[in-house]
Structures are given as C-alpha cells and as structure tokens.
Motif scaffolding. Structure first.
Motif, PDB file in Angstrom:
ATOM      1  N   SER A 160       0.934   5.881   1.514  1.00  0.00           N
ATOM      2  CA  SER A 160       0.862   6.685   2.776  1.00  0.00           C
ATOM      3  C   SER A 160       1.707   6.342   4.091  1.00  0.00           C
ATOM      4  O   SER A 160       2.300   6.850   4.999  1.00  0.00           O
ATOM      5  N   ARG A 161       0.815   4.780   4.925  1.00  0.00           N
ATOM      6  CA  ARG A 161       0.835   4.212   5.549  1.00  0.00           C
ATOM      7  C   ARG A 161       1.777   3.486   5.425  1.00  0.00           C
ATOM      8  O   ARG A 161       2.243   2.281   6.760  1.00  0.00           O
ATOM      9  N   GLU A 207     -11.878   6.918  -5.607  1.00  0.00           N
ATOM     10  CA  GLU A 207     -12.482   6.893  -3.939  1.00  0.00           C
ATOM     11  C   GLU A 207     -11.101   5.357  -4.149  1.00  0.00           C
ATOM     12  O   GLU A 207     -10.692   5.608  -3.596  1.00  0.00           O
ATOM     13  N   ARG A 236      -3.763   6.410  -2.042  1.00  0.00           N
ATOM     14  CA  ARG A 236      -2.796   7.258  -1.552  1.00  0.00           C
ATOM     15  C   ARG A 236      -2.519   6.702  -0.193  1.00  0.00           C
ATOM     16  O   ARG A 236      -1.767   6.900   0.495  1.00  0.00           O
ATOM     17  N   SER A 237      -4.258   6.395  -0.004  1.00  0.00           N
ATOM     18  CA  SER A 237      -4.003   6.606   2.224  1.00  0.00           C
ATOM     19  C   SER A 237      -3.165   5.419   2.064  1.00  0.00           C
ATOM     20  O   SER A 237      -2.011   5.009   2.770  1.00  0.00           O
ATOM     21  N   ALA A 238      -3.214   4.054   1.813  1.00  0.00           N
ATOM     22  CA  ALA A 238      -2.515   3.308   1.821  1.00  0.00           C
ATOM     23  C   ALA A 238      -1.054   3.357   1.671  1.00  0.00           C
ATOM     24  O   ALA A 238      -0.176   2.662   2.477  1.00  0.00           O
ATOM     25  N   ARG A 240      -8.121   7.922  -3.737  1.00  0.00           N
ATOM     26  CA  ARG A 240      -7.443   7.981  -2.711  1.00  0.00           C
ATOM     27  C   ARG A 240      -7.454   6.636  -1.846  1.00  0.00           C
ATOM     28  O   ARG A 240      -6.713   7.406  -0.539  1.00  0.00           O
ATOM     29  N   ALA A 241      -8.351   5.924  -1.844  1.00  0.00           N
ATOM     30  CA  ALA A 241      -8.029   4.753  -0.433  1.00  0.00           C
ATOM     31  C   ALA A 241      -5.878   4.237  -1.298  1.00  0.00           C
ATOM     32  O   ALA A 241      -5.538   3.713  -0.674  1.00  0.00           O
ATOM     33  N   ASP A 255       0.617  -1.303   6.881  1.00  0.00           N
ATOM     34  CA  ASP A 255       1.659  -0.919   7.865  1.00  0.00           C
ATOM     35  C   ASP A 255       1.919  -1.425   9.782  1.00  0.00           C
ATOM     36  O   ASP A 255       1.886  -0.581  10.333  1.00  0.00           O
TER      37      ASP A 255
END
Length: 186
Positions: A16-17, A6, A12-14, A9-10, A120
């Motif tokens: 990408s933004r 998790e 990687r999400s951050a 994933r968090a 972001d």
C-alpha cells in the motif's frame, strides 16, 4: 500461524506504500532485461517453450535488484548470445553487439538505482533524469570507442586483431586505474 499472519500484514502494508517512481524503475529493469533477451537469443528459442522461463528470469532482477538476480540475468543474456552465434550460426553484427552491450549496461545501472531506492521513496524526477543522462553518455562513449577499436583491428590484417586486443586491454587497465584512483580519492 501468527507469523504467517504478521508476514501477510507486513506485505499488505508495504504494497500500500509503494510509490510510482521506484515501481517505474523496476518496470524499466524488466523491459530492459527482456529486450536483452530478444537481442541475444535466436528466434527459434524465443518462439519455443523457453520464452516463459526467460520472462520469469527477466522479472527476477526487477523484484530483487540487491540480490544475485541482475548478475544471473546478465549471464543468461550472454549465454543466449553465445548460443545464437555458436549454436545457431547467427552472424555477429556491430549494431546488435552494441545494442546488447547497451542493454546490459542499462539494466545494470537501473538495478543499481533500484537497489538504492526503497519502495516508498519520493524521488525528484531530476535525479532520474541525471542518472539516465549519465548512463546515455557512458553508452555513447563506449560505443564510439568500440567502433574505433574495431576499425583499428582491421588495419593490420590478422595482426590488427592483436593490436586491437592490446589496445582494448590497455583501455580496460586505464579504466580500472581510474576507478581505483576515484575510490582512493574518497
């Protein structure tokens, strides 16, 4: 194992933004702190093995501007100044002192700006321009006042340094009173 997945994933999400403006501000923090180290530390220290540690310390405030790292980097810079003047006998020159004070202030104000902006954020370039213009005006006023106080200190021989110290303390008290008044005004 699920918590690690998790977090990855968090992260990687951050990543990408991330938008360009907060990233550029953090790059500016890194370069400003690194410039402060170059101004503060003697060349012997910068050419040695300590350079890697200084590069890492310069990266810390850019990564965590809301944490203790900007203060830590400023203290390392001041420590480098003391090492170079007392330990290595490097002379105190006005241009270097003003440049170091300016770099310390610029690093501080960029960290304050980065602490306000999420990764972001979409930021109007006018905000950054006004922020940097305000910082430049503060640096200009502080430099002029510092040069005037140094000139004032040389007027009375040895007693002039005492007069400059008292004048500097009066300016510091005046700035503190102004900040207190501005805080109460809200």
């Amino acid at each position: 194992m699920d918590t690690v997945t998790e977090r990855v994933r968090a992260l990687r999400s951050a990543a990408s933004r991330i938008s360009l403006t907060p990233l550029l501000i953090r790059a500016g923090i890194y370069l400003t702190v690194l410039a402060g180290f170059v101004l503060a530390f003697p060349a012997e220290v910068l050419a040695g093995q300590q350079l890697g540690a200084l590069v890492l310390v310069a990266l810390l405030p850019a990564v965590g501007p809301r944490r203790v790292w900007p203060t830590f980097a400023a203290l390392v810079t001041v420590g480098g100044w003391l090492i170079s003047t007392d330990g290595y006998g490097r002379p105190v020159t006005l241009w270097r002192l003003l440049a170091l004070a300016g770099v310390l202030y610029l690093g501080h104000t960029l960290c304050a700006l980065a602490a306000l902006l999420p990764y972001d954020a979409v930021v109007d370039p006018e905000l950054i321009t006004r922020w940097l213009l305000r910082a430049a005006l503060v640096l200009l006023a502080a430099s002029v006042l510092g040069v005037l106080l140094m000139g004032f200190g040389e007027l009375g021989g040895n007693a002039g340094y005492q007069l400059a110290t008292v004048a500097g303390l009066l300016v510091a008290v005046g700035v503190a009173a102004l900040l207190g008044w501005l805080l109460r005004r809200r």
